[in-house]
Scaffold this active site. Structure first.
Site, short mmCIF file in Angstrom:
data_model
loop_
_atom_site.label_atom_id
_atom_site.label_comp_id
_atom_site.label_asym_id
_atom_site.label_seq_id
_atom_site.Cartn_x
_atom_site.Cartn_y
_atom_site.Cartn_z
N ASP A 56 -7.75 -39.50 82.03
CA ASP A 56 -6.31 -39.38 81.77
C ASP A 56 -5.64 -40.73 81.94
O ASP A 56 -5.48 -41.22 83.07
CB ASP A 56 -5.70 -38.35 82.73
CG ASP A 56 -4.22 -38.13 82.50
OD1 ASP A 56 -3.72 -38.53 81.44
OD2 ASP A 56 -3.56 -37.57 83.39
N ASP A 249 -1.36 -41.87 75.91
CA ASP A 249 -1.82 -41.00 76.99
C ASP A 249 -2.96 -40.10 76.51
O ASP A 249 -2.74 -39.15 75.77
CB ASP A 249 -0.65 -40.16 77.50
CG ASP A 249 -1.03 -39.22 78.63
OD1 ASP A 249 -2.17 -39.30 79.12
OD2 ASP A 249 -0.19 -38.39 79.02
#
Length: 454
Positions: A56, A249
């Site tokens: 992440d 992201d």
């Protein structure tokens, strides 16, 4: 516009010049897809315990399950590790959908193809609600963003900062996610991808690498200049695209757009598409569009292009995704239909370049040079990059002001708050001053573990 060929020389362009790591050994070290997340196997503690860890780039904590949970098969047992040390500090993270609580500690972490066993800050998850979900095959999350996002505060050194400091690899990593065009409900082997730590592996992309500056070092914040649907410019003020922030992201499933931008994109796609009878539920993500088995709708939809500021401030380049990336297949339960969802959603927290876009590209997070690079991924032919273009027709700075992260602005902010509070009520001033902190300001609803579609 500076374009780097695969044969170019430089710290982050082809290999680690110090010879610490072999990038080819890191190819295909990820499993998963955009719906369930991309994860890699890591070994924690002494003796080693293996866990799958979600990658992440939109958070900064390395957090792992440290207690049993119905939706995970195993967890990190700190009592069995002779090298685990608790710091005695608690940590709690709340998401729009789910939360977890635990404690901070440190332990050795072994990463495939990275030499040594660096000591890493680990948040051990002792209880959670809505964080681990059925069907996922990971037991923790690897936050690869900057210290400013770390919880409970920025003194908790993030994983990659620790790896760079302790092993000496270059401060750059790159990511290839290969789930484009695959159903997120399939029972087949996961698509996977590659997380290359320390540099860039040229065999993972074709053409040139194009770089855009990192505007702020918290998320990987970049500057979007404009969007096109097909060849149609949306003609919005560039600040609309960067409202609140624009970030890259990997933990976000979809391409998320500020409300005004999202509405403009939907309108343009509706007008451009050869199919114009979709319900609002399809665009809003609550309904699927289905065709008979074997039919695909991608030929009916236009490509979508995002223009990014180049490292030369007067120029830009555009990354384009084909419909295979944003009209996403979902397996139908009765097997007679092929169903698809819309891979774009509206956002109240800024523009997020998530897996919907990233799966078309090999993305380089060059922290040493404060830039993010994009090149066409070799996974699938579903993306394009063109440039350079002049950016003379847009403002010199389209990025939103973002959070008040500079000390002077914080002083001004608190002074204004104090003046207003004195006028209204002294007690309110005392309460607000006691409870306001930086960590509370850094929130986002877009991460895979914070805003799941499924």
């Amino acid at each position: 516009m500076k374009r780097i060929q695969a044969s170019g020389n430089g710290l982050s362009l082809a290999s680690d010049p110090a010879g610490i790591v072999n990038f080819l050994d890191m190819v295909t070290n990820l499993q998963g897809d955009s719906g369930r997340g991309y994860y890699m196997e890591m070994t924690l503690g002494t003796p080693g315990q293996k866990l799958n860890i979600l990658v992440d780039t939109g958070s900064s904590n390395f957090a792992v399950a440290a207690a049993a949970h119905p939706f995970i098969t195993h967890f990190f047992n700190t009592a069995l590790s002779s090298t685990y040390q608790s710091t005695g500090r608690g940590v709690a993270v709340k998401y729009t959908q789910g939360n977890w609580e635990g404690e901070l500690g440190t332990d050795h972490v072994r990463i495939p193809s990275i030499p040594g066993t660096p000591t890493i800050n680990i948040a051990t998850i002792l209880s959670s609600n809505g964080f681990f979900l059925p069907g996922v095959n990971w037991q923790g999350i690897l936050g690869l963003a900057y210290p400013l996002l770390a919880q409970p505060d920025s003194s908790v050194e993030p994983f990659f900062n620790s790896v760079v400091r302790q092993t000496g690899i270059p401060d750059v990593f790159s990511l290839q996610m290969c789930g484009a065009g695959l159903s997120d409900s399939t029972t087949a082997d996961p698509a996977g991808g590659s997380l290359v730590m320390g540099g860039v592996e040229p065999t993972l992309y074709s053409g040139s690498m194009w770089y855009t500056p990192i505007k702020e070092e918290w998320y990987y914040q970049v500057e979007v200049l404009k969007l096109e649907v097909g060849d149609q410019n949306l003609n919005l003020d560039c600040k609309e695209y960067n409202q609140d922030k624009a970030i890259v992201d990997s933990g976000t499933t979809l391409l998320r757009l500020p409300v005004n931008v999202f509405n403009a994109v939907v309108e343009a796609i509706s007008k451009t598409s050869l199919i114009q009878d979709f319900t609002s539920g399809f665009w809003g993500g609550t309904k699927l569009a289905c065709w008979l088995k074997g039919e695909t709708p991608w030929r009916f939809f236009p490509k979508l292009s995002i223009y990014l500021r180049a490292t030369n401030n007067s120029q830009s380049f555009k990354i384009s995704i084909l419909p295979q990336l944003y009209i996403q297949p979902i397996t139908d339960v009765d097997g007679r239909l092929d169903c698809f969802r819309f891979g774009i959603s509206s956002s109240a927290n800024g523009l997020v370049i998530g897996a919907t876009v990233m799966e078309g590209f090999y993305v380089v997070f060059d922290r040493a040079e404060k830039r993010v690079g994009f090149a066409v991924s070799r996974c699938a032919a579903v993306s394009e990059i063109l440039g350079p273009f002049s950016s003379a027709d847009v403002a010199s700075d389209c990025a939103a002001g973002g959070l008040l992260k500079e000390p002077l602005l914080w002083v001004i902010s608190y002074a204004l708050m104090a003046v207003c509070a004195v006028v209204l009520l002294i007690l309110l001033l005392l309460l607000s001053c006691r409870h306001r902190d930086r960590s509370g300001e850094i929130t986002d609803e877009s991460s895979l573990v914070r805003h799941r579609i499924k």
